[in-house]
Design an enzyme around this catalytic site. Structure first.
Site, PDB file in Angstrom:
ATOM      1  N   GLU A 162       0.790  -1.247   0.000  1.00  0.00           N
ATOM      2  CA  GLU A 162       0.000   0.000   0.000  1.00  0.00           C
ATOM      3  C   GLU A 162       0.818   1.292   0.000  1.00  0.00           C
ATOM      4  O   GLU A 162       0.670   2.123   0.894  1.00  0.00           O
ATOM      5  CB  GLU A 162      -0.962  -0.015   1.191  1.00  0.00           C
ATOM      6  N   GLU A 267      -6.000 -10.999  -1.290  1.00  0.00           N
ATOM      7  CA  GLU A 267      -6.775 -10.848  -0.045  1.00  0.00           C
ATOM      8  C   GLU A 267      -8.263 -10.808  -0.369  1.00  0.00           C
ATOM      9  O   GLU A 267      -8.997  -9.953   0.121  1.00  0.00           O
ATOM     10  CB  GLU A 267      -6.378  -9.557   0.685  1.00  0.00           C
TER      11      GLU A 267
HETATM   12  C1  GLA Z   1      -4.952  -4.778   4.355  1.00  0.00           C
HETATM   13  C2  GLA Z   1      -3.712  -5.571   4.730  1.00  0.00           C
HETATM   14  C3  GLA Z   1      -4.093  -6.886   5.350  1.00  0.00           C
HETATM   15  C4  GLA Z   1      -5.198  -6.748   6.371  1.00  0.00           C
HETATM   16  C5  GLA Z   1      -6.363  -6.041   5.775  1.00  0.00           C
HETATM   17  C6  GLA Z   1      -7.439  -5.913   6.817  1.00  0.00           C
HETATM   18  O1  GLA Z   1      -5.552  -5.222   3.229  1.00  0.00           O
HETATM   19  O2  GLA Z   1      -2.882  -5.818   3.651  1.00  0.00           O
HETATM   20  O3  GLA Z   1      -2.979  -7.424   5.993  1.00  0.00           O
HETATM   21  O4  GLA Z   1      -4.742  -6.038   7.492  1.00  0.00           O
HETATM   22  O5  GLA Z   1      -5.932  -4.763   5.363  1.00  0.00           O
HETATM   23  O6  GLA Z   1      -7.653  -7.094   7.492  1.00  0.00           O
END
Ligand code: GLA
Length: 383
Positions: A162, A267
């Site tokens: 990020e 994710e």
């Molecule tokens: C982001 C992070 C993850 C997690 C999510 C929320 O996407 O990359 O590690 O913390 O937020 O669960």
């Protein structure tokens, strides 16, 4: 493939997989990992109850369905190095051990991230920001200690998480403001030195937005120009029923793949709840106040929403199968709905249904339709 056109009402995921595989069922011990074999890894995030073996129902599902794991929290810099030089490897060691015992593709998450980082990382004993040199040396020590410990065991690392914003500009994190944009290049170099064989990734959310897509492409091109080894780009894939558009997601898969790196969905979850405006991404700092109308399904999902949710998963997996030559892994962010972060993000205290197993550890219709030839409305083709 021309036979596929005869069944326009059947999602491509179901068609391709049921044509190529005869009757799968959850009871026979086959799982998504068998279905997607040779296409991409299918993974999940493991929390502390999974890693310590306390949540036995999830462990059963993980072993049956998945062949890749990511640590959801225990490898982030806050939990793993809470004080300078004091590393907490207990859970990470157990996590890696679990992955090795079960021959899984193990992902380390994440080395450099502005969030869940310990406070000491960026400040001196008086609480002032440290110098560029000090932060670089802390980052180097952190990365090399963690990556070095799992050298040859962890297959891939989310090196930087990020760093780019929706409009393609740099996030003004401490890493950026103190070190400058070079922090990304340095992080990748430190990780590569610590384990030259590990895959190294850049990972971010809202990657289907044109601004972020372009920003990430630009950043990765710079890294490549400087000779930095980057193996892949992770699209987090925190989605909802109406965000993002599949076409925009596809454009990003294509844009990232054209850089010559692997693309992975890292994710994935699909919220079934109304997404409040301005908080559709996964910026962990954004929060929306609780209101009952934002939490409409506390007693279960109405059938039409359940159907729309399954359809949405099918649409995404159709896209992933279409681009299986570019996608190396699809990881879900958790096993069952009750444990998902989405119950508390961006609105706290909601009842959400973002994953593939429900609160009773039962597979949702998306999975049963994939895994059961019978339920998948098998086409009468001679394949
Ligand atoms: C982001 C992070 C993850 C997690 C999510 C929320 O996407 O990359 O590690 O913390 O937020 O669960």
């Amino acid at each position: 493939m021309k036979n596929l056109k005869l069944f326009p009402h059947i999602p491509l995921t179901v068609l391709i997989l049921t044509i190529s595989l005869s009757a799968f069922s959850l009871d026979k011990g086959k799982g998504m990992k068998d279905l997607f074999k040779g296409k991409f890894y299918i993974g999940t995030a493991m929390n502390a109850w999974h890693i310590t073996g306390k949540d036995t129902a999830s462990i059963r599902i993980i072993k049956q369905q998945f062949n890749s794991i990511t640590a959801d929290n225990c490898m982030k810099s806050g939990p793993i190095q809470p004080e300078e030089g004091k590393f907490n490897f207990k859970l990470p060691d157990q996590f890696v051990e679990f992955g090795m015992q079960n021959q899984m593709f193990i992902v380390g998450h994440c080395l450099v991230w502005h969030s869940q980082a310990p406070k000491w990382f960026f400040v001196d004993e008086k609480g002032n920001d440290v110098s560029r040199e000090v932060l670089i040396s802390r980052m180097k020590n952190h990365i090399q200690t963690v990556v070095g410990r799992y050298k040859g065991k962890v297959n891939g690392w989310d090196v930087v998480n990020e760093a780019i914003l929706d409009d393609g500009s740099w996030r003004q994190s401490k890493f950026y403001t103190i070190i400058g944009p070079d922090f990304v290049k340095l992080a990748f170099q430190f990780a590569h030195e610590a384990d030259p064989d590990a895959e190294l990734y850049y990972n971010d959310y809202s990657m289907a937005l044109p601004g972020r897509r372009e920003g990430v492409v630009k950043m990765v091109k710079e890294l490549q120009k400087d000779g930095v080894r980057i193996s892949g780009i992770g699209m987090q894939g925190h989605c909802s029923l109406d965000f993002p558009k599949i076409e925009e997601f596809e454009k990003s898969i294509l844009a990232f793949a054209s850089l010559g790196v692997k693309v992975m969905i890292t994710e994935m979850d699909i919220s079934a709840l109304p997404s409040p405006k301005d908080s559709r991404g996964a910026d962990v700092d954004s929060r929306v106040e609780y209101k009952n109308e934002l939490n409409p399904y506390t007693k279960g999902l109405p059938e039409e929403v359940e159907k729309a949710h399954a359809k949405r998963y099918h649409e995404f997996f159709d896209l992933f199968l279409k681009h299986q030559d570019k996608i190396s892994r699809v990881t879900l962010w958790g096993v069952q709905d009750g444990q998902s972060w989405k119950n508390n993000f961006p609105v706290p205290g909601r009842t959400d249904y973002p994953l593939l197993f429900d609160r009773n550890y039962q597979p949702k219709s998306f999975i049963t339709s994939l895994l059961s030839g019978d339920k998948a409305d098998k086409p009468k083709s001679d394949h």
